[in-house]
Motif scaffolding. Sequence first.
Motif, PDB file in Angstrom:
ATOM      1  N   LYS A   1       0.807  -1.159   0.105  1.00  0.00           N
ATOM      2  CA  LYS A   1       0.065   0.091   0.054  1.00  0.00           C
ATOM      3  C   LYS A   1       0.760   1.340   0.079  1.00  0.00           C
ATOM      4  CE  LYS A   1      -4.193  -1.815   0.716  1.00  0.00           C
ATOM      5  NZ  LYS A   1      -5.060  -1.698   1.832  1.00  0.00           N
ATOM      6  N   PRO A   2       1.461   1.416  -1.130  1.00  0.00           N
ATOM      7  CA  PRO A   2       2.632   2.450  -1.104  1.00  0.00           C
ATOM      8  C   PRO A   2       1.943   3.791  -1.114  1.00  0.00           C
ATOM      9  CG  PRO A   2       2.470   1.613  -3.281  1.00  0.00           C
ATOM     10  CD  PRO A   2       1.729   0.821  -2.406  1.00  0.00           C
ATOM     11  N   ASN A   3       0.662   3.990  -1.329  1.00  0.00           N
ATOM     12  CA  ASN A   3      -0.130   5.348  -1.384  1.00  0.00           C
ATOM     13  C   ASN A   3      -0.600   5.761  -0.060  1.00  0.00           C
ATOM     14  OD1 ASN A   3       0.812   5.514  -4.018  1.00  0.00           O
ATOM     15  ND2 ASN A   3      -0.833   4.435  -4.942  1.00  0.00           N
ATOM     16  N   ILE A   4      -0.646   4.571   0.894  1.00  0.00           N
ATOM     17  CA  ILE A   4      -1.112   5.015   2.146  1.00  0.00           C
ATOM     18  C   ILE A   4      -0.107   6.059   2.957  1.00  0.00           C
ATOM     19  CG2 ILE A   4      -1.960   4.303   4.231  1.00  0.00           C
ATOM     20  CD1 ILE A   4      -3.983   3.763   2.109  1.00  0.00           C
ATOM     21  N   LYS A   5      -0.686   7.281   3.114  1.00  0.00           N
ATOM     22  CA  LYS A   5       0.018   7.912   4.292  1.00  0.00           C
ATOM     23  C   LYS A   5      -0.577   8.238   5.630  1.00  0.00           C
ATOM     24  CE  LYS A   5       2.201  11.290   2.277  1.00  0.00           C
ATOM     25  NZ  LYS A   5       2.766  12.627   1.460  1.00  0.00           N
ATOM     26  N   VAL A   6       0.329   8.086   6.632  1.00  0.00           N
ATOM     27  CA  VAL A   6      -0.051   8.245   7.955  1.00  0.00           C
ATOM     28  C   VAL A   6       0.360   9.560   8.680  1.00  0.00           C
ATOM     29  CG1 VAL A   6       0.380   6.909  10.205  1.00  0.00           C
ATOM     30  CG2 VAL A   6       0.289   5.636   8.097  1.00  0.00           C
ATOM     31  N   MET A   7      -0.571  10.004   9.379  1.00  0.00           N
ATOM     32  CA  MET A   7      -0.330  11.317  10.317  1.00  0.00           C
ATOM     33  C   MET A   7      -0.263  10.802  11.659  1.00  0.00           C
ATOM     34  SD  MET A   7      -2.225  15.072  10.137  1.00  0.00           S
ATOM     35  CE  MET A   7      -3.474  14.453  10.679  1.00  0.00           C
ATOM     36  N   VAL A   8       0.916  11.482  12.486  1.00  0.00           N
ATOM     37  CA  VAL A   8       1.104  10.968  13.741  1.00  0.00           C
ATOM     38  C   VAL A   8       0.562  12.277  14.567  1.00  0.00           C
ATOM     39  CG1 VAL A   8       2.844  10.475  15.618  1.00  0.00           C
ATOM     40  CG2 VAL A   8       3.149   9.793  13.099  1.00  0.00           C
TER      41      VAL A   8
ATOM     42  N   GLY B   1     -12.954   5.938   9.450  1.00  0.00           N
ATOM     43  CA  GLY B   1     -12.790   5.339  10.543  1.00  0.00           C
ATOM     44  C   GLY B   1     -11.353   4.565  10.949  1.00  0.00           C
ATOM     45  N   GLN B   2     -10.359   5.534  10.232  1.00  0.00           N
ATOM     46  CA  GLN B   2      -9.018   4.846  10.122  1.00  0.00           C
ATOM     47  C   GLN B   2      -8.181   5.686  11.004  1.00  0.00           C
ATOM     48  OE1 GLN B   2      -9.462   3.269   5.455  1.00  0.00           O
ATOM     49  NE2 GLN B   2      -8.123   4.989   5.798  1.00  0.00           N
ATOM     50  N   VAL B   3      -8.571   5.917  12.325  1.00  0.00           N
ATOM     51  CA  VAL B   3      -7.876   6.400  13.281  1.00  0.00           C
ATOM     52  C   VAL B   3      -7.435   5.346  14.346  1.00  0.00           C
ATOM     53  CG1 VAL B   3      -7.975   8.119  15.185  1.00  0.00           C
ATOM     54  CG2 VAL B   3      -9.146   8.472  13.162  1.00  0.00           C
ATOM     55  N   VAL B   4      -6.155   5.258  14.588  1.00  0.00           N
ATOM     56  CA  VAL B   4      -5.719   4.082  15.376  1.00  0.00           C
ATOM     57  C   VAL B   4      -4.820   4.876  16.532  1.00  0.00           C
ATOM     58  CG1 VAL B   4      -5.774   2.357  13.681  1.00  0.00           C
ATOM     59  CG2 VAL B   4      -3.687   3.733  14.065  1.00  0.00           C
ATOM     60  N   PRO B   5      -4.678   4.088  17.572  1.00  0.00           N
ATOM     61  CA  PRO B   5      -3.836   4.577  18.802  1.00  0.00           C
ATOM     62  C   PRO B   5      -2.360   4.459  18.541  1.00  0.00           C
ATOM     63  CG  PRO B   5      -5.296   2.855  19.681  1.00  0.00           C
ATOM     64  CD  PRO B   5      -5.232   2.698  17.979  1.00  0.00           C
TER      65      PRO B   5
ATOM     66  N   GLU C   1       2.207  -5.313  14.772  1.00  0.00           N
ATOM     67  CA  GLU C   1       0.958  -6.002  14.182  1.00  0.00           C
ATOM     68  C   GLU C   1      -0.003  -5.200  13.950  1.00  0.00           C
ATOM     69  OE1 GLU C   1       2.076 -10.086  16.515  1.00  0.00           O
ATOM     70  OE2 GLU C   1       0.548  -8.726  17.495  1.00  0.00           O
ATOM     71  N   ASP C   2      -0.541  -4.063  15.042  1.00  0.00           N
ATOM     72  CA  ASP C   2      -1.482  -3.128  14.911  1.00  0.00           C
ATOM     73  C   ASP C   2      -1.541  -2.409  13.731  1.00  0.00           C
ATOM     74  OD1 ASP C   2      -2.673  -4.573  17.027  1.00  0.00           O
ATOM     75  OD2 ASP C   2      -2.191  -3.116  18.584  1.00  0.00           O
ATOM     76  N   LEU C   3      -0.253  -1.892  13.581  1.00  0.00           N
ATOM     77  CA  LEU C   3      -0.157  -0.727  12.618  1.00  0.00           C
ATOM     78  C   LEU C   3      -0.304  -1.682  11.206  1.00  0.00           C
ATOM     79  CD1 LEU C   3       0.409   1.961  11.305  1.00  0.00           C
ATOM     80  CD2 LEU C   3       2.874   1.701  11.813  1.00  0.00           C
ATOM     81  N   ALA C   4       0.391  -2.668  11.272  1.00  0.00           N
ATOM     82  CA  ALA C   4       0.176  -3.703   9.829  1.00  0.00           C
ATOM     83  C   ALA C   4      -1.271  -3.845   9.481  1.00  0.00           C
ATOM     84  CB  ALA C   4       1.161  -4.916  10.104  1.00  0.00           C
ATOM     85  N   LYS C   5      -1.894  -4.105  10.315  1.00  0.00           N
ATOM     86  CA  LYS C   5      -3.270  -4.249  10.126  1.00  0.00           C
ATOM     87  C   LYS C   5      -3.995  -3.171   9.522  1.00  0.00           C
ATOM     88  CE  LYS C   5      -7.446  -6.253  12.389  1.00  0.00           C
ATOM     89  NZ  LYS C   5      -7.938  -6.767  13.812  1.00  0.00           N
ATOM     90  N   ALA C   6      -3.672  -2.160  10.262  1.00  0.00           N
ATOM     91  CA  ALA C   6      -4.322  -0.835  10.020  1.00  0.00           C
ATOM     92  C   ALA C   6      -3.916  -0.397   8.515  1.00  0.00           C
ATOM     93  CB  ALA C   6      -3.957   0.348  10.899  1.00  0.00           C
ATOM     94  N   ILE C   7      -2.825  -0.897   8.156  1.00  0.00           N
ATOM     95  CA  ILE C   7      -2.423  -0.459   6.919  1.00  0.00           C
ATOM     96  C   ILE C   7      -3.078  -1.171   5.820  1.00  0.00           C
ATOM     97  CG2 ILE C   7      -0.512  -0.409   5.107  1.00  0.00           C
ATOM     98  CD1 ILE C   7       1.050   0.707   7.513  1.00  0.00           C
TER      99      ILE C   7
ATOM    100  N   SER D   1      -5.694  -2.854   5.782  1.00  0.00           N
ATOM    101  CA  SER D   1      -7.215  -2.639   5.612  1.00  0.00           C
ATOM    102  C   SER D   1      -7.537  -1.296   5.051  1.00  0.00           C
ATOM    103  CB  SER D   1      -7.958  -3.141   6.861  1.00  0.00           C
ATOM    104  OG  SER D   1      -7.488  -2.105   7.914  1.00  0.00           O
ATOM    105  N   ALA D   2      -6.514  -0.308   4.895  1.00  0.00           N
ATOM    106  CA  ALA D   2      -6.863   1.011   4.802  1.00  0.00           C
ATOM    107  C   ALA D   2      -7.196   1.176   3.352  1.00  0.00           C
ATOM    108  CB  ALA D   2      -5.376   1.962   5.305  1.00  0.00           C
ATOM    109  N   LYS D   3      -8.218   2.077   3.382  1.00  0.00           N
ATOM    110  CA  LYS D   3      -8.464   2.727   1.971  1.00  0.00           C
ATOM    111  C   LYS D   3      -7.980   4.126   1.912  1.00  0.00           C
ATOM    112  CE  LYS D   3     -12.915   0.118   1.859  1.00  0.00           C
ATOM    113  NZ  LYS D   3     -12.448  -0.639   3.191  1.00  0.00           N
ATOM    114  N   LYS D   4      -7.592   4.457   0.553  1.00  0.00           N
ATOM    115  CA  LYS D   4      -7.189   5.786   0.264  1.00  0.00           C
ATOM    116  C   LYS D   4      -8.175   6.950   0.338  1.00  0.00           C
ATOM    117  CE  LYS D   4      -3.915   8.464  -1.358  1.00  0.00           C
ATOM    118  NZ  LYS D   4      -2.688   8.903  -0.267  1.00  0.00           N
ATOM    119  N   THR D   5      -8.026   7.776   1.255  1.00  0.00           N
ATOM    120  CA  THR D   5      -8.752   8.998   1.401  1.00  0.00           C
ATOM    121  C   THR D   5      -8.802  10.356   0.896  1.00  0.00           C
ATOM    122  OG1 THR D   5      -8.035   9.571   3.581  1.00  0.00           O
ATOM    123  CG2 THR D   5      -9.828   7.410   3.776  1.00  0.00           C
TER     124      THR D   5
END
Length: 327
Positions: free
Chosen positions: A201-208, A293-297, A314-320, A322-326
Amino acid sequence: MGGAVGLGAVLAACGDSDSKDSGSTGSKSADAGPWSFKDDRGLTAEAKSAPKNIVAFTGVAAALHDYGIEVKGVFGPTKTKDGKADVQAGGLDIGKVEILGNVWGEFNVEKYAALGPDLLVTAMWEKDALWYVPDASKDKILKLAPSVALWAAQTTIPKAIQRHEDLAASLGADVKAKTVTDAKARFEKAAARLRAAAKSKPNIKVMVGSASQDLFYVSLAKTSADTLYFQELGVKFVEPKVNAAGFFEELSWENVGKYDADIIMMDNRSSALQPEALTSRPTWAQLPAVKAGQVVPRTTEPIYSYDKCAPILEDLAKAIESAKKTA
């Protein structure tokens, strides 16, 4: 740095992303007479034998606990307002340790002295700054026992775990125990899964992010041990225009939509507002990641044992996965 914590800000690492090698790992046998350990300041703590009366920052105490090393006292976020264990306490039995301070700036020196400490251990986010050891009482505290500081910044999760394991081994832990080796195998499997997820999922971008009443903080990934490691595994992060301190950018709630992000990782510490407290804020509710619904701890201050860090990956891998491009 203390002011940042008081605001419930993201506390990111301080300085560049280069890791610091710390040389000697100290004595490997807790029963072999004199004990010493070279910490991440480059200072060597010494004692006639392996310390038994250990006092540590809560998160470090939790890591030592996972290696079978128990402490007498802790300082830092340990107990929540309702009396339960704070997220930073990990597997500690908080009823069996003396809590010397539960919030920033709080450290009961008299209680500390009464424990007869022979070692103080804490984290280090800035060079030579002892995490949650108040500047006002630092000199008194450091006179009472040798101290060890381990990087929580300017390092990565695997290197930080190794240093905590080195310390535990010097204190007598069996780091070859099945619980430890099993946890390490799980961690390595989780790291491979996260790398594969990021690649797929190279296009998925995460914000901290981290929230307070007045401000929203966006962290720069390369300045923390966790997010720097995720970056090394291929995760793509929003890159904020950080302030002079270099850790994060402060946004007003009106400007919380400044950056496009598909996943938002939110600071899970008790000092920060949690997502459920933000639902009434319209600018938050309108963020694409929130709508999806793509907010994770985010475990902002990991407990540096394989056991506690494997689920983070594991949790971050699962989030990525299942993530959809938004955006």
